[in-house]
Scaffold this motif. Sequence first.
Motif, PDB file in Angstrom:
ATOM      1  N   MET A 149     -18.305  42.920  11.160  1.00 21.35           N
ATOM      2  CA  MET A 149     -16.924  42.519  11.428  1.00 21.35           C
ATOM      3  C   MET A 149     -16.428  43.063  12.771  1.00 21.35           C
ATOM      4  SD  MET A 149     -17.051  40.878   8.766  1.00 21.35           S
ATOM      5  CE  MET A 149     -15.619  39.889   9.150  1.00 21.35           C
ATOM      6  N   VAL A 177     -16.445  37.453  15.997  1.00 22.89           N
ATOM      7  CA  VAL A 177     -16.687  36.143  15.394  1.00 22.89           C
ATOM      8  C   VAL A 177     -18.078  35.633  15.727  1.00 22.89           C
ATOM      9  CG1 VAL A 177     -15.932  33.741  15.323  1.00 22.89           C
ATOM     10  CG2 VAL A 177     -14.230  35.576  15.398  1.00 22.89           C
ATOM     11  N   ILE A 212     -20.247  37.535  12.871  1.00 21.57           N
ATOM     12  CA  ILE A 212     -20.322  36.508  11.823  1.00 21.57           C
ATOM     13  C   ILE A 212     -21.291  35.392  12.216  1.00 21.57           C
ATOM     14  CG2 ILE A 212     -19.002  34.810  10.506  1.00 21.57           C
ATOM     15  CD1 ILE A 212     -16.509  36.550  11.075  1.00 21.57           C
ATOM     16  N   TYR A 261     -12.196  29.986   9.451  1.00 24.33           N
ATOM     17  CA  TYR A 261     -13.369  29.591  10.239  1.00 24.33           C
ATOM     18  C   TYR A 261     -13.069  28.391  11.139  1.00 24.33           C
ATOM     19  CZ  TYR A 261     -16.873  32.683   8.094  1.00 24.33           C
ATOM     20  OH  TYR A 261     -17.626  33.771   7.711  1.00 24.33           O
ATOM     21  N   SER A 264     -17.489  36.346   5.023  1.00 27.52           N
ATOM     22  CA  SER A 264     -16.446  35.318   5.163  1.00 27.52           C
ATOM     23  C   SER A 264     -15.181  35.714   4.407  1.00 27.52           C
ATOM     24  CB  SER A 264     -16.963  33.971   4.660  1.00 27.52           C
ATOM     25  OG  SER A 264     -17.176  33.978   3.265  1.00 27.52           O
ATOM     26  N   GLU A 315     -13.373  38.462   6.319  1.00 28.75           N
ATOM     27  CA  GLU A 315     -12.831  37.950   7.576  1.00 28.75           C
ATOM     28  C   GLU A 315     -11.462  37.316   7.374  1.00 28.75           C
ATOM     29  OE1 GLU A 315     -12.267  36.711  11.532  1.00 28.75           O
ATOM     30  OE2 GLU A 315     -13.438  38.312  10.597  1.00 28.75           O
ATOM     31  N   SER A 363      -8.583  38.628   9.785  1.00 29.53           N
ATOM     32  CA  SER A 363      -7.907  37.671  10.668  1.00 29.53           C
ATOM     33  C   SER A 363      -6.410  37.645  10.418  1.00 29.53           C
ATOM     34  CB  SER A 363      -8.512  36.275  10.447  1.00 29.53           C
ATOM     35  OG  SER A 363      -7.890  35.327  11.277  1.00 29.53           O
ATOM     36  N   ARG A 380      -9.671  43.360  17.430  1.00 29.28           N
ATOM     37  CA  ARG A 380     -10.687  43.108  16.412  1.00 29.28           C
ATOM     38  C   ARG A 380     -11.174  44.411  15.769  1.00 29.28           C
ATOM     39  NH1 ARG A 380     -13.647  40.132  12.809  1.00 29.28           N
ATOM     40  NH2 ARG A 380     -12.879  38.349  13.969  1.00 29.28           N
ATOM     41  N   SER A 425     -10.494  45.438  11.871  1.00 29.79           N
ATOM     42  CA  SER A 425     -11.671  45.590  11.015  1.00 29.79           C
ATOM     43  C   SER A 425     -11.651  46.926  10.296  1.00 29.79           C
ATOM     44  CB  SER A 425     -12.953  45.463  11.848  1.00 29.79           C
ATOM     45  OG  SER A 425     -13.059  44.181  12.425  1.00 29.79           O
TER      46      SER A 425
END
Length: 510
Positions: free
Chosen positions: A172, A176, A180, A250, A343, A346, A350, A360, A364
């Motif tokens: 994380m 992105v 991910i 996403y 996912s 996230e 986000s 970020r 996280s």
Amino acid sequence: MTEPATSDQHERGSFASRRVFILAAIGSAVGLGNIWRFPYVAYENGGGAFVIPYLVALLTAGLPFLLMDYGIGHRYRGSAPLSFRRMHRGGEVLGWWQVGICAVIAVYYAVIIAWAVRYTFFSFDHSWGEDPNGFFFGDFLQVAEQPSVGLDFVPGVLWPLLLVWIAVLVIMVAGVQRGIGAVAVVFIPVLVVAFAALVVRALFLPGAAEGLDALFTPDWGALGDTAVWAAAFGQIFFSLSVGFGIMITYASYVGRRTDMTGSGLVVGFSNSAFELLAGIGVFAALGFLAQANGVAVNEVASDGLGLAFVAFPTIISEAPAGALIGVLFFGCLVLAGLTSLVSVIEVVISAVRDKLALTRVAASLVVGIPTATVSVVFFATTTGVPILDTADHFINRFGILLVAVCSMVAVSWWFRDLHTIRAHLNEFGSFPLGTWWSALVAVLAPIVLTYVLVQELVDALDEPYGGYPDWLLNWFGWGAAIGVVLVAAVISALPWSRRTSLEIPEEVHR
């Protein structure tokens, strides 16, 4: 061809290409439920005949809702709360409701991955011995005799769980694309190859044909049972990762000119293809187990924890090249679980980033460390299994399905934004959406899912789930399902950071 990233994309992070986005979306959709839930649901609801309502559910509810999620995230360019807020001032609570569901799922999902990590290594020497059931619940998990909440940690669960969370936090923090996206690009092809190898091996086991007969022999009478159709629609929503913010998040990470409708079809059909592959592999192996023990397939068929950590260890112990089957099966659980957990977490990261305008790394850590702590405290203990089972049952049935219905109704009838989303998807989409799509999202899917929810509610009130005590069901079942709504309402009332724009990003209008 990848289009240049806008300033908004650069700041939030983005997938390097449509291919990476599709792999990440498939990684989210393909999870533990595909491997251990779908085969049993199909078996219990008409076998081969179940494929018909399953495909109807996929085409009339699963894919339409998936595309709605894509449209919301891709047009409004934000996390679930920010995207809904940009759509309509009253929509933010729906986004935070989805975030809350993801937070609950994350804290218990990680521990199942930790179990699978240990069982991958257990497969080499069949550590479970002659009694896989007793080993799993006794020697390995050391489950307390009575449901309770305690801090009696189980070292064999604690250490792999910590490793899982460290791995997730590293992914994380990486971002992105480098986190991910990179994980999806590597793990999804490996997962497909490994599971295909498992299926091929299972098909050559003695008794495999009997297992496949049990799974695919059609019970055409089941098609007249509304419960079977309800099960098909429920399975599609559980397996596609729709309704809890993942696909909205996403979709906000891909370029403005990306073909979202074509991507949705690839993701939806890939997920269903993997489920069918899982059904073949699992029931071929169960057919072997049934023949080896001289019993019918229905006596060994199960789903969930019983299939993964009791039935499959028994198969591994008795099958030729059992260690290979074990490493492939539990390795696949680890890979599928990790891509799904990434996912899920996230969605929360986000949302926090958007609300508080954090970096970020900061978001996280702010999300990851408390979530990991709660996960360890509740689920690395001797009292974790009943809590996990209860939370999973209620948050899936009275969380995901309910917020899905509310989202479709709100977007269609309250915000009246469905036409705008359809036009946005059609602008660069390779598969055009017509008024039929709007009718499915606005009318058919909400009606069917409401029926499923009512049935689930009646069952839950009829008989206490799992025979657990009322306090456990009230706190970790109903409490979790209701609590995420209340917390969502509170967070929605809090102000956004001044650095977060609540306007639709400028590139959408270009």
